[in-house]
Write an enzyme that holds these catalytic residues in place. Structure first.
Site, PDB file in Angstrom:
ATOM      1  N   TYR A  14     -25.368 -14.966  10.014  1.00  0.00           N
ATOM      2  CA  TYR A  14     -26.503 -14.967   9.071  1.00  0.00           C
ATOM      3  C   TYR A  14     -26.357 -16.097   8.057  1.00  0.00           C
ATOM      4  O   TYR A  14     -27.248 -16.936   7.899  1.00  0.00           O
ATOM      5  CB  TYR A  14     -26.599 -13.616   8.345  1.00  0.00           C
ATOM      6  CG  TYR A  14     -27.450 -13.669   7.084  1.00  0.00           C
ATOM      7  CD1 TYR A  14     -28.827 -13.878   7.158  1.00  0.00           C
ATOM      8  CD2 TYR A  14     -26.873 -13.548   5.809  1.00  0.00           C
ATOM      9  CE1 TYR A  14     -29.601 -13.950   6.001  1.00  0.00           C
ATOM     10  CE2 TYR A  14     -27.643 -13.621   4.654  1.00  0.00           C
ATOM     11  CZ  TYR A  14     -29.007 -13.820   4.755  1.00  0.00           C
ATOM     12  OH  TYR A  14     -29.777 -13.900   3.621  1.00  0.00           O
TER      13      TYR A  14
ATOM     14  N   SER B 107     -26.735 -19.528   9.473  1.00  0.00           N
ATOM     15  CA  SER B 107     -28.111 -19.921   9.797  1.00  0.00           C
ATOM     16  C   SER B 107     -28.863 -20.295   8.517  1.00  0.00           C
ATOM     17  O   SER B 107     -29.651 -21.238   8.506  1.00  0.00           O
ATOM     18  CB  SER B 107     -28.838 -18.806  10.560  1.00  0.00           C
ATOM     19  OG  SER B 107     -29.058 -17.689   9.721  1.00  0.00           O
ATOM     20  N   LYS B 108     -28.600 -19.590   7.426  1.00  0.00           N
ATOM     21  CA  LYS B 108     -29.267 -19.933   6.160  1.00  0.00           C
ATOM     22  C   LYS B 108     -28.754 -21.296   5.654  1.00  0.00           C
ATOM     23  O   LYS B 108     -29.527 -22.095   5.126  1.00  0.00           O
ATOM     24  CB  LYS B 108     -29.014 -18.852   5.101  1.00  0.00           C
ATOM     25  CG  LYS B 108     -29.632 -17.494   5.399  1.00  0.00           C
ATOM     26  CD  LYS B 108     -31.148 -17.506   5.418  1.00  0.00           C
ATOM     27  CE  LYS B 108     -31.770 -17.693   4.049  1.00  0.00           C
ATOM     28  NZ  LYS B 108     -33.256 -17.579   4.110  1.00  0.00           N
TER      29      LYS B 108
ATOM     30  N   THR C 290     -29.702 -18.174  -0.062  1.00  0.00           N
ATOM     31  CA  THR C 290     -28.818 -17.092  -0.498  1.00  0.00           C
ATOM     32  C   THR C 290     -27.483 -17.646  -0.997  1.00  0.00           C
ATOM     33  O   THR C 290     -27.030 -18.709  -0.535  1.00  0.00           O
ATOM     34  CB  THR C 290     -28.573 -16.118   0.674  1.00  0.00           C
ATOM     35  OG1 THR C 290     -27.441 -15.301   0.379  1.00  0.00           O
ATOM     36  CG2 THR C 290     -28.272 -16.837   1.988  1.00  0.00           C
ATOM     37  N   ASP C 291     -26.839 -16.892  -1.893  1.00  0.00           N
ATOM     38  CA  ASP C 291     -25.498 -17.284  -2.348  1.00  0.00           C
ATOM     39  C   ASP C 291     -24.476 -17.195  -1.213  1.00  0.00           C
ATOM     40  O   ASP C 291     -23.378 -17.731  -1.323  1.00  0.00           O
ATOM     41  CB  ASP C 291     -25.055 -16.422  -3.544  1.00  0.00           C
ATOM     42  CG  ASP C 291     -24.965 -14.928  -3.244  1.00  0.00           C
ATOM     43  OD1 ASP C 291     -25.342 -14.500  -2.138  1.00  0.00           O
ATOM     44  OD2 ASP C 291     -24.499 -14.174  -4.135  1.00  0.00           O
TER      45      ASP C 291
ATOM     46  N   ALA D  63     -39.385 -15.762   5.080  1.00  0.00           N
ATOM     47  CA  ALA D  63     -39.238 -15.179   6.422  1.00  0.00           C
ATOM     48  C   ALA D  63     -37.855 -15.476   6.975  1.00  0.00           C
ATOM     49  O   ALA D  63     -37.436 -16.629   7.017  1.00  0.00           O
ATOM     50  CB  ALA D  63     -40.308 -15.752   7.350  1.00  0.00           C
TER      51      ALA D  63
END
Ligand code: NAD
Ligand code: TYD
Length: 345
Positions: free
Chosen positions: A153, A156-157, A125-126, A82
Site C-alpha cells: 500500500y 503504491s502511494k 499518506t505519512d 481514490a
C-alpha cells in the site's frame, strides 16, 4: 469553480465533499468513484439532491471515461482521494493497489494535462516515510524525510507521489501533495482499527489487536484533514508537499481500551492476534510547514473527537450494519440502475 473529487464515496473523500459543498456554495462538486467494496453511495445520500453536486460511477483507470468527463465538465481543480487504502488487503493482493493508486493517478494527471486545470491535488499518506522507532520520541516525519516504504500500500502511494512530482517538473502540471497521518471520524469503513473495534465491541465480539498493540499512530479528526486540503488547493504553493498531522500519538492498545471504557465493555474482549507482516511501529508528523505557510492547526482534540466518533457510530448503526451485512452494495443499483454507466465511460 468546478471541482472533481475522486474517491468521494469513501471515508475521507465523502467528508471532503460535505466540507466543500458547505464551505463553497457556488462551487460545483463532481464525485467520481468506482464504488469498490470501500465505496458506499448511501454515504452521499444527503447531497444527492444538491444541484451543485453530481455523482459519476467511474474507475479512475478508465482513460476514455475520464477524458469524456473532463471534456464535459472542464474541471478547475482535481483532488484525488481514490485509492485502495487498506494495508492488510495490500499484503494479500498488491496488484490492484498498483493499478488504482499508481496507474489511476497517471490517467487523472494525463486528463489534467490534456484538458488543462488550475490544480491537481494528490491525497497521500505519512506511510510513504516508513516508520519511526518507539524509543526515539524526538523524531518526526518532515517533508524532507526520505521515502522508505514498508507495505505494498505505502509503496503504491509513494510511487504515485513520485509520478505527481515528475508531472510537475516535466510537464509543469500545477500539483500539490498532502501527506496526512491516520484519520478517524464518521463514515470510516469498519475494516479499519477504530470503527472495527467499535462495531465488534458493540456486538460483544473479540477485539483483534495485532501483536502486543504497542504500535503508535498519529490520529487526526477527518474534518481537520479536509480543512487542510481546502487550504492547500486554494493557497498552497504549486509543486510542494505538505505534511498534515496533529501531534496526537496513541498506542493501538490504548485506543482499544478507551473504546471499551466509553462503551462500557470489558477489556477481556481484547484478543491479541498474529502481528501484521512488516508492521510499521510508529508514525508521527511534524506539521510545521502547513502551520507556518497556511496557518493550519487541528481544531478537534482526540479526547473530544473519539467521543464524537463513538457517538456517531451509535447513532448511525444502519450505515455500518449494512456494510457488515453487504447490503450497501445494492444501494447503487437501487438508486441509479445503469444510468450513469451509460452516460460516461
Ligand atoms: P477509502 O478506502 O475509505 O475510500 C476510497 C474510495 O476510493 C472508495 O470510495 C472507493 O470506491 C474509491 N476507489 C477505489 N478505487 C477506485 C478507482 N479505481 N476509481 C475510482 N474510485 C476508486 O479510503 P480513505 O480512508 O477515505 O482514504 C482516501 C485517501 O486518503 C486515499 O488516497 C488514502 O491513501 C489517503 N489517506 C488515508 C488516510 C486514512 O487514515 N484513512 C490517511 C492518510 C491518507
Ligand atoms: P489501520 O486502521 O489498518 O490503519 P494503518 O495500518 O493504515 O495505520 O490500522 C491502525 C493500526 O491498528 C495498525 O497499527 C494496525 C492495527 N490494527 C489492529 O491491531 N487490529 C485490527 O484489526 C486492525 C484493522 C488494525
Amino acid at each position: 469553480m468546478t471541482v472533481i473529487v475522486t474517491g468521494g464515496a469513501g471515508f475521507i473523500g465523502a467528508n471532503f465533499v460535505f466540507h466543500m459543498l458547505a464551505a463553497y456554495p457556488s462551487y460545483r462538486v463532481i464525485c467520481v468513484d468506482k464504488l469498490t467494496y470501500a465505496g458506499n453511495l448511501s454515504t452521499l445520500k444527503d447531497v444527492m439532491g444538491n444541484s451543485n453536486f453530481r455523482f459519476v460511477k467511474l474507475d479512475i483507470c478508465d482513460r476514455e471515461g475520464m477524458y469524456k468527463l473532463f471534456k464535459e465538465e472542464k474541471p478547475d481543480i482535481v483532488i484525488n482521494f481514490a485509492a485502495e487504502s487498506h494495508v492488510d488487503r495490500s499484503i494479500e493482493n498488491p496488484e490492484i493497489f498498483l493499478q488504482t493508486n499508481i496507474l489511476g493517478t497517471q490517467v487523472l494527471m494525463d486528463a489534467c494535462r490534456k484538458y488543462g486545470i488550475q490544480r491537481y491535488h494528490q491525497v497521500s499518506t505519512d506511510e510513504v516515510y516508513g516508520d519511526l522507532p518507539l524509543d526515539r520520541p524526538d523524531l518526526f516525519f518532515t517533508e524532507e524525510t526520505p521515502i522508505h516504504t514498508s507495505s505494498p500500500y505505502s509503496s503504491s502511494k509513494a510511487g504515485a507521489d513520485l509520478l505527481v512530482l515528475a508531472y510537475h517538473r516535466t510537464y509543469e502540471l500545477p500539483v500539490t501533495i498532502s501527506r496526512c497521518s491516520n484519520n478517524y471520524g464518521p463514515y470510516h469503513f469498519p475494516e479499519k482499527l477504530i470503527p472495527l473495534m467499535i462495531a465488534n465491541a458493540l456486538a460483544d465480539k473479540p477485539l483483534p489487536v495485532y501483536g502486543e498493540g504497542l504500535n503508535v499512530r498519529d490520529w487526526l479528526y477527518v474534518e481537520d484533514h479536509c480543512r487542510a486540503i481546502d487550504l492547500i488547493i486554494h493557497k498552497g504553493r504549486v509543486g510542494e508537499v505538505y505534511n498534515v498531522g496533529g501531534h496526537n500519538e496513541m498506542k493501538n492498545i490504548d485506543i482499544v481500551k478507551l473504546i471499551c471504557k466509553e462503551l462500557g465493555k470489558p477489556e477481556s474482549l481484547i484478543t491479541h492476534v498474529e502481528d501484521r507482516k512488516g508492521h510499521d511501529m510508529r508514525y508521527a508528523i511534524d506539521p510545521t510547514k502547513i502551520h507556518n505557510e497556511l496557518g493550519w492547526l487541528p481544531e478537534t482534540k482526540f479526547a473530544d473527537g473519539i467521543k464524537k466518533t463513538i457517538q456517531w457510530y451509535l447513532d448511525n448503526k444502519d450505515w455500518w450494519e449494512e456494510i457488515i451485512s453487504g447490503e450497501y452494495q445494492n444501494y447503487y443499483k437501487k438508486m441509479y440502475g445503469e444510468r450513469e454507466l451509460i452516460s460516461i465511460g
